[in-house]
Design an enzyme around this catalytic site. Structure first.
Site, PDB file in Angstrom:
ATOM      1  N   SER A 133       0.833  -1.196   0.000  1.00 27.83           N
ATOM      2  CA  SER A 133       0.000   0.000   0.000  1.00 27.83           C
ATOM      3  C   SER A 133       0.869   1.247   0.000  1.00 27.83           C
ATOM      4  CB  SER A 133      -0.911  -0.006   1.227  1.00 27.83           C
ATOM      5  OG  SER A 133      -1.608   1.206   1.286  1.00 27.83           O
ATOM      6  N   LYS A 188      -4.786  -6.547   3.728  1.00 25.63           N
ATOM      7  CA  LYS A 188      -4.745  -5.449   2.756  1.00 25.63           C
ATOM      8  C   LYS A 188      -6.172  -5.078   2.310  1.00 25.63           C
ATOM      9  CE  LYS A 188      -3.093  -2.635  -0.494  1.00 25.63           C
ATOM     10  NZ  LYS A 188      -3.967  -2.579  -1.609  1.00 25.63           N
ATOM     11  N   HIS A 191      -7.771  -3.129   5.004  1.00 20.44           N
ATOM     12  CA  HIS A 191      -7.144  -1.803   4.949  1.00 20.44           C
ATOM     13  C   HIS A 191      -7.823  -0.932   3.885  1.00 20.44           C
ATOM     14  CE1 HIS A 191      -4.403   0.690   2.556  1.00 20.44           C
ATOM     15  NE2 HIS A 191      -3.876   1.080   3.706  1.00 20.44           N
ATOM     16  N   ASN A 192      -8.032  -1.501   2.710  1.00 21.89           N
ATOM     17  CA  ASN A 192      -8.679  -0.726   1.647  1.00 21.89           C
ATOM     18  C   ASN A 192     -10.116  -0.379   2.018  1.00 21.89           C
ATOM     19  OD1 ASN A 192      -6.306  -1.354   0.357  1.00 21.89           O
ATOM     20  ND2 ASN A 192      -7.285  -1.664  -1.614  1.00 21.89           N
ATOM     21  N   GLU A 195     -10.148   2.488   4.267  1.00 23.63           N
ATOM     22  CA  GLU A 195      -9.887   3.688   3.476  1.00 23.63           C
ATOM     23  C   GLU A 195     -11.206   4.230   2.890  1.00 23.63           C
ATOM     24  OE1 GLU A 195      -6.819   2.797   0.573  1.00 23.63           O
ATOM     25  OE2 GLU A 195      -7.923   4.006  -0.864  1.00 23.63           O
TER      26      GLU A 195
END
Ligand SMILES: *[C@@H]1O[C@H](CO)[C@@H](O)[C@H](O)[C@H]1NC(C)=O
Ligand SMILES: *[C@@H]1O[C@H](CO)[C@@H](O)[C@H](O)[C@H]1NC(C)=O
Ligand SMILES: *[C@@H]1O[C@H](CO)[C@@H](O)[C@H](O)[C@H]1NC(C)=O
Length: 462
Positions: A133, A188, A191-192, A195
């Protein structure tokens, strides 16, 4: 000698911008990288231009590439997620030796990574799926890296990964081993998703966060004609799908990751631009409603509402990670995950340091909200948060993330919820049975109407 063999520490396949930047980053940290692209002219271009006067070497073929690698061979794939990854793996397998390592640094789905781990293990190779990232800039100067897969590979790649990753605080690296199988890509993905939630929350900051910083710059940015650019941008948000994947996993594993879900739906709603233009002509909001309070006080309220909502979003993200860990038997290091997100990546913020501290205090922490720091932080924001939500509702301003976060908070903090009525209804119309508070685990059916047939609990599914 006129030829050079076995000099490269690592090879990277896929010379798009991310791949090129990651190579240059590794070169800066003293590693010899061998670059390869299926279109070999890209390798030559790269060596002549971006990688000029570096120690980067090129390969003309996969055989050539493998022959230049030290043992155990380490190969990073930065190619399009999906079939391209499998194709390269198939081509590499016959060229590699047992104990060699393939690393997929693309945006693969975690289930694909788990599948690849299993099939490569059977061939004696080690596989790592790593979330990367931080975009192009991060790849060049310090990404956040989230590697998972065969842990035996970690000692062989740790040095490279931790050197090139972003650093925070006193030089701690934003990279640590995440867990087995597809854990790196799962983390990940979450995490996205976070976001997405963060972006939905922002319009106004203790957060010291990258997204807030860029938001402020965007708000100030002026077009060539001197007027603000933002109001001219078409209000229909795009998405690449990782937020959606997080929401789908949340549904699949039954975890109320409501804020990310709401953020995904808010983007869907925004993309109905033409319908909204039509609807705006006939659907009215509250008439004559106008904000009359103290604007500075209200800005402070908004800041607190944002902070509380953000805490909820991370609490939910970690709930999903916990459930996935349980589901797949992964042992995840939650503190390390927070630290990996702490620098380099889009959601980086000082706030993540607080999350790391919470998991340092208690690695088995059930929920972030139950850590003293976060319990108090939410408590401190609560009155403001409620004022913002109720003002928004009264004025007819949509605030999907603030409202859904507050509903979650109010639901989570209640020992008793009206789901008892739901259970009674399901038993009434479908004989789905229910448990009594006094006797959990024992399912019974009530003859609610005094008439009607003898339905079994499998008759309906609702
Ligand atoms: C080769 O390089 C191009 C960019 O120059 C990139 O788009 C592509 O993904 C790379 N592909 C492979 C398989 O190496
Ligand atoms: C439900 O109750 C009524 C009235 O007491 C009775 O006639 C009926 O047989 C019951 N039905 C079942 C399935 O127990
Ligand atoms: C309802 O059905 C179950 C199973 O078919 C049976 O054991 C039970 O005796 C029935 N109850 C009544 C009240 O008919």
């Amino acid at each position: 000698m006129w030829f050079v063999m076995c000099v490269a520490d690592i090879a990277l396949i896929g010379l798009a911008v991310m791949g090129q930047n990651l190579i240059l980053n590794m070169n800066d940290h003293g590693f010899v990288v061998c670059a390869y692209n299926r279109t070999v002219s890209k390798v030559h271009d790269f060596l002549r231009n971006e990688a000029k006067s570096t120690k980067v070497i090129g390969a003309e073929s996969l055989e050539d590439m493998v022959s230049k690698l030290k043992s155990p061979r380490r190969v990073i794939l930065l190619v399009k997620a999906g079939q391209a990854v499998d194709d390269f793996i198939d081509k590499l397998v016959p060229l590699l030796q047992p104990g060699d390592i393939i690393i997929d640094g693309g945006n693969s789905e975690y289930r694909d990574t788990t599948r690849r781990c299993q099939s490569l293990k059977a061939k004696g190779l080690l596989f790592v799926g790593s979330g990367v990232s931080g975009g192009e800039e991060g790849a060049r100067h310090g990404p956040s890296l989230m590697p998972g897969g065969h842990k035996e590979a970690w000692p062989h790649i740790k040095d490279i990964f931790q050197s090139i990753a972003a650093k925070v605080g006193t030089g701690e690296s934003c990279c640590d081993w995440v867990g087995d199988e597809g854990a790196g890509h799962f983390v990940k993905m979450v995490h996205n998703g976070i976001e997405y939630g963060d972006m939905q929350c922002y319009f106004c900051s203790e957060l010291d966060s990258f997204l807030i910083e860029i938001t402020a710059n965007i708000l100030k940015y002026r077009d060539t004609d001197g007027t603000h650019l933002l109001p001219k941008i078409r209000d229909s948000a795009g998405q690449k799908g990782t937020g959606k994947w997080t929401a789908i996993s949340a549904l699949e594993y039954g975890i109320p990751v409501t804020l990310i879900g709401e953020a995904v739906f808010a983007r869907c709603l925004s993309s109905l631009k033409d319908e909204r233009v039509l609807a705006s002509k006939s659907l009215k909001g509250p008439q004559g409603a106008k904000f009359t309070g103290d604007k500075d006080q209200f800005l402070e309220d908004i800041r607190k509402a944002l902070y509380a909502s953000k805490i909820i979003s991370y609490a939910q993200g970690f709930m999903l990670l916990r459930q996935a860990a349980k589901e797949f038997g992964w042992s995840l290091n939650y503190g390390a995950i927070a630290l990996m997100w702490r620098g380099g990546c889009i959601i980086r913020s000082v706030f993540l340091g607080k999350i790391k501290e919470a998991f340092d205090r208690d690695s088995e922490l059930q929920n972030l909200l139950l850590d003293g720091f976060f319990t108090n932080a939410v408590q401190d924001c609560q009155a403001s948060w409620r004022r913002v939500v109720s003002t928004g509702v009264e004025l007819g301003i949509p605030m999907p993330s603030f409202t859904t976060a507050l509903s979650f908070y109010d639901g989570y903090r209640h020992a008793m919820l009206p789901a008892n009525l739901l259970q009674a209804q399901r038993d009434y119309f479908g004989a789905h049975t229910y448990e009594l508070l006094s006797n959990p685990g024992h399912f019974i059916h009530t003859n609610w109407t005094g008439h009607g047939g003898n339905v079994s609990s499998t008759s309906y599914n609702a």
